[in-house]
Design a protein around this motif. Sequence first.
Motif, PDB file in Angstrom:
ATOM      1  N   PRO A  38       0.797  -1.228   0.000  1.00 33.93           N
ATOM      2  CA  PRO A  38       0.000   0.000   0.000  1.00 33.93           C
ATOM      3  C   PRO A  38       0.829   1.279   0.000  1.00 33.93           C
ATOM      4  N   ALA A  39       2.140   1.170   0.144  1.00 34.61           N
ATOM      5  CA  ALA A  39       3.004   2.345   0.042  1.00 34.61           C
ATOM      6  C   ALA A  39       3.343   2.642  -1.419  1.00 34.61           C
ATOM      7  N   GLU A  40       3.165   1.658  -2.287  1.00 32.60           N
ATOM      8  CA  GLU A  40       3.471   1.841  -3.708  1.00 32.60           C
ATOM      9  C   GLU A  40       2.247   2.274  -4.505  1.00 32.60           C
ATOM     10  N   GLN A  41       1.084   1.758  -4.124  1.00 35.40           N
ATOM     11  CA  GLN A  41      -0.174   2.119  -4.771  1.00 35.40           C
ATOM     12  C   GLN A  41      -1.320   1.691  -3.873  1.00 35.40           C
ATOM     13  N   GLU A  42      -2.504   2.244  -4.120  1.00 31.09           N
ATOM     14  CA  GLU A  42      -3.660   1.820  -3.335  1.00 31.09           C
ATOM     15  C   GLU A  42      -3.927   0.350  -3.611  1.00 31.09           C
ATOM     16  N   ILE A  43      -4.162  -0.392  -2.543  1.00 27.43           N
ATOM     17  CA  ILE A  43      -4.501  -1.804  -2.694  1.00 27.43           C
ATOM     18  C   ILE A  43      -5.963  -2.005  -2.334  1.00 27.43           C
ATOM     19  N   SER A  44      -6.549  -3.073  -2.838  1.00 28.95           N
ATOM     20  CA  SER A  44      -7.936  -3.412  -2.544  1.00 28.95           C
ATOM     21  C   SER A  44      -7.989  -4.572  -1.573  1.00 28.95           C
ATOM     22  N   LEU A  45      -8.816  -4.407  -0.550  1.00 33.63           N
ATOM     23  CA  LEU A  45      -9.061  -5.460   0.424  1.00 33.63           C
ATOM     24  C   LEU A  45     -10.542  -5.814   0.370  1.00 33.63           C
ATOM     25  N   PRO A  46     -10.872  -7.101   0.497  1.00 34.13           N
ATOM     26  CA  PRO A  46     -12.294  -7.458   0.518  1.00 34.13           C
ATOM     27  C   PRO A  46     -12.973  -6.839   1.733  1.00 34.13           C
ATOM     28  N   SER A  47     -14.207  -6.443   1.566  1.00 33.98           N
ATOM     29  CA  SER A  47     -14.938  -5.804   2.658  1.00 33.98           C
ATOM     30  C   SER A  47     -15.507  -6.875   3.580  1.00 33.98           C
TER      31      SER A  47
END
Length: 165
Positions: A38-47
């Motif tokens: 997440p420091a390199e780009q926005e990451i997606s996490l399941p909700s």
Amino acid sequence: MAGLESIEQPRGHATAARWSPGTEDERALTALDRYGNPAEQEISLPSRPQSAAAARRLVQTVVARQWGMSPRLTEDAVLLVSELIGNAVQHTGARVVGLRLRRARGRLRVEVRDPSRALPCLLPVSETDVNGRGLLLVSKLADRWGVDLLPRGKTTWFEMRVADR
């Protein structure tokens, strides 16, 4: 960290014997491999509630290990990201939430993005309340926090001062 992780274990399982720094390092590396940095780009996490644990591991790995920030700042950032992820999962109906870490001169910024434009509310809480303390913690431990409305959703963020090297 062991205390935070023990909350997520099934009842009846002792976590003290199973937790170890090596196991936690392995889980952190697994989270980085699965979701990205997440420091390199926005990451997606399941909700889902389990994503708070993944977010904690990712923040711990980046803030403490990659950026070498203090243990106290790391602990606070780990706690606060868990609160923001938990709020996004519980209150927005999102399928995924985004996580991004940014480091600027003298500041750490943690951002959690979700598709809802409903603003989070800092509610008054009493000593006996079991819910509703998340944003109170954010407001007490972070130097600044806020919400940026987006065309489709919002980003809830907090910033903490860090010592420049």
